[in-house]
Motif scaffolding. Structure first.
Motif, mmCIF file in Angstrom:
data_model
loop_
_atom_site.group_PDB
_atom_site.id
_atom_site.type_symbol
_atom_site.label_atom_id
_atom_site.label_comp_id
_atom_site.label_asym_id
_atom_site.label_seq_id
_atom_site.Cartn_x
_atom_site.Cartn_y
_atom_site.Cartn_z
ATOM 1 N N ASP A 245 0.830 -1.202 0.000
ATOM 2 C CA ASP A 245 0.000 0.000 0.000
ATOM 3 C C ASP A 245 0.866 1.255 0.000
ATOM 4 O O ASP A 245 0.649 2.167 -0.789
ATOM 5 N N THR A 246 1.840 1.308 0.928
ATOM 6 C CA THR A 246 2.765 2.428 1.019
ATOM 7 C C THR A 246 4.145 1.896 1.364
ATOM 8 O O THR A 246 4.281 0.872 2.042
ATOM 9 N N LEU A 247 5.180 2.607 0.916
ATOM 10 C CA LEU A 247 6.541 2.237 1.273
ATOM 11 C C LEU A 247 6.739 2.365 2.779
ATOM 12 O O LEU A 247 7.359 1.497 3.412
ATOM 13 N N GLU A 248 6.210 3.404 3.371
ATOM 14 C CA GLU A 248 6.338 3.593 4.814
ATOM 15 C C GLU A 248 5.742 2.415 5.578
ATOM 16 O O GLU A 248 6.321 1.910 6.543
ATOM 17 N N GLY A 249 4.583 1.942 5.127
ATOM 18 C CA GLY A 249 3.952 0.809 5.791
ATOM 19 C C GLY A 249 4.743 -0.470 5.627
ATOM 20 O O GLY A 249 4.825 -1.289 6.555
ATOM 21 N N ASP A 250 5.384 -0.655 4.477
ATOM 22 C CA ASP A 250 6.163 -1.866 4.257
ATOM 23 C C ASP A 250 7.467 -1.842 5.052
ATOM 24 O O ASP A 250 7.912 -2.878 5.563
ATOM 25 N N THR B 134 13.696 7.473 -5.895
ATOM 26 C CA THR B 134 12.576 6.589 -5.598
ATOM 27 C C THR B 134 12.773 5.292 -6.389
ATOM 28 O O THR B 134 13.660 5.205 -7.250
ATOM 29 N N ARG C 15 -4.833 -0.289 -8.228
ATOM 30 C CA ARG C 15 -3.735 -1.234 -8.071
ATOM 31 C C ARG C 15 -3.192 -1.633 -9.453
ATOM 32 O O ARG C 15 -3.882 -1.513 -10.462
ATOM 33 N N ASP D 65 -0.130 -0.691 -4.897
ATOM 34 C CA ASP D 65 -0.779 0.594 -5.140
ATOM 35 C C ASP D 65 -0.096 1.287 -6.318
ATOM 36 O O ASP D 65 1.114 1.155 -6.527
ATOM 37 N N ASP E 3 0.792 4.249 -6.762
ATOM 38 C CA ASP E 3 1.758 5.297 -6.406
ATOM 39 C C ASP E 3 2.980 4.754 -5.663
ATOM 40 O O ASP E 3 3.876 5.511 -5.296
ATOM 41 N N LEU E 4 3.047 3.452 -5.451
ATOM 42 C CA LEU E 4 4.057 2.886 -4.555
ATOM 43 C C LEU E 4 5.476 3.235 -4.982
ATOM 44 O O LEU E 4 6.326 3.568 -4.137
ATOM 45 N N GLN F 160 7.210 6.754 -3.959
ATOM 46 C CA GLN F 160 7.335 7.133 -2.555
ATOM 47 C C GLN F 160 8.765 6.947 -2.049
ATOM 48 O O GLN F 160 9.515 6.112 -2.554
#
Length: 236
Positions: free
Chosen positions: A44-49, A101, A124, A155, A157-158, A161
């Protein structure tokens, strides 16, 4: 059972995959007594991964070796700044610098093969069945279909990021280049390996060397673990 003299091994998967993509390698390493765990990245997001890898680090013993495949290389590049990480292993992986990125890095050596077989739906990026040959073409057909059916879908936009941290700038790194890769350009992989001054191996592999060459990949991880175990200064 793991032993105190062996670092733990934490895996981070990439696009169109999940943690089970490392199952063959994990089985080999577990048989050697390594403690292994794979983060399940949401894509979903790089931060979340990156946070998912940090959580996984909290469930294993330190020091740890992080292993990242494909986009998972971007994840371990940031997550590897954690003091619990002693080394990094990249498998046909991206490894952006602080000002890059995943997308700007991939743009240096673009490949069109797999990206001609994607479909954007519901925010997605899906891999079409026709794309599995570009992704995992050296696997048996039945195994290719399982890889496709279990794909983790990113996602849109992944790849744009960024998360702070460039662990390969300060920690020892190992890199497996997949010579027959049609998803990440092999020249991009070589560029990343040279830039981080990684101990580098090349395999006649598609984009998924951990599935098509598990014995060789396990050997690279074992080499990284041995080097870390014999060099306490590398920890941190």
């Amino acid at each position: 059972m793991p032993t105190s003299t062996k670092p733990s091994i934490v895996f981070a998967h990439g696009l169109w995959a999940d943690g089970s993509c490392f199952a063959k390698v994990m089985s080999l390493l577990r048989a050697d007594g390594f403690e292994v765990l794979s983060a399940q990245n949401s894509l979903d997001t790089l931060e979340g991964d990156v946070a998912a890898v940090h959580r996984a680090l909290g469930r294993v013993s330190s020091p740890a070796v992080l292993v990242g495949h494909s986009y998972g290389g971007t994840v371990i590049t940031a997550a590897g700044a954690d003091d619990r990480v002693a080394g990094l292993v990249y498998l046909a992986a991206l490894a952006p610098d602080e000002d890059e990125t995943s997308q700007t890095l991939q743009d240096k050596f673009p490949t069109t093969d797999v990206f001609a077989h994607i479909e954007v739906a519901d925010g997605r990026i899906w891999l079409r069945p026709s794309g599995i040959e570009c992704f995992a073409g050296d696997l048996p057909s039945q195994e290719q279909q399982i890889v496709w059916a279990t794909q983790g879908v990113p996602d849109t936009d992944l790849f744009n990021q960024r998360v702070a941290g460039t662990a390969w700038g300060s920690k020892p790194s190992w890199y497996v280049v997949a010579r027959d890769d049609r998803t990440v350009h092999p020249e991009l992989e070589r560029f990343c390996a040279r830039r981080m001054q990684a101990t580098t191996y090349e395999l006649d592999s598609s984009h998924v060397p951990m599935l098509s060459h598990p014995d060789e990949v396990a050997d690279v991880i074992r080499s990284a673990a041995r080097a870390i175990s014999s060099s306490p200064a590398a920890v941190g």
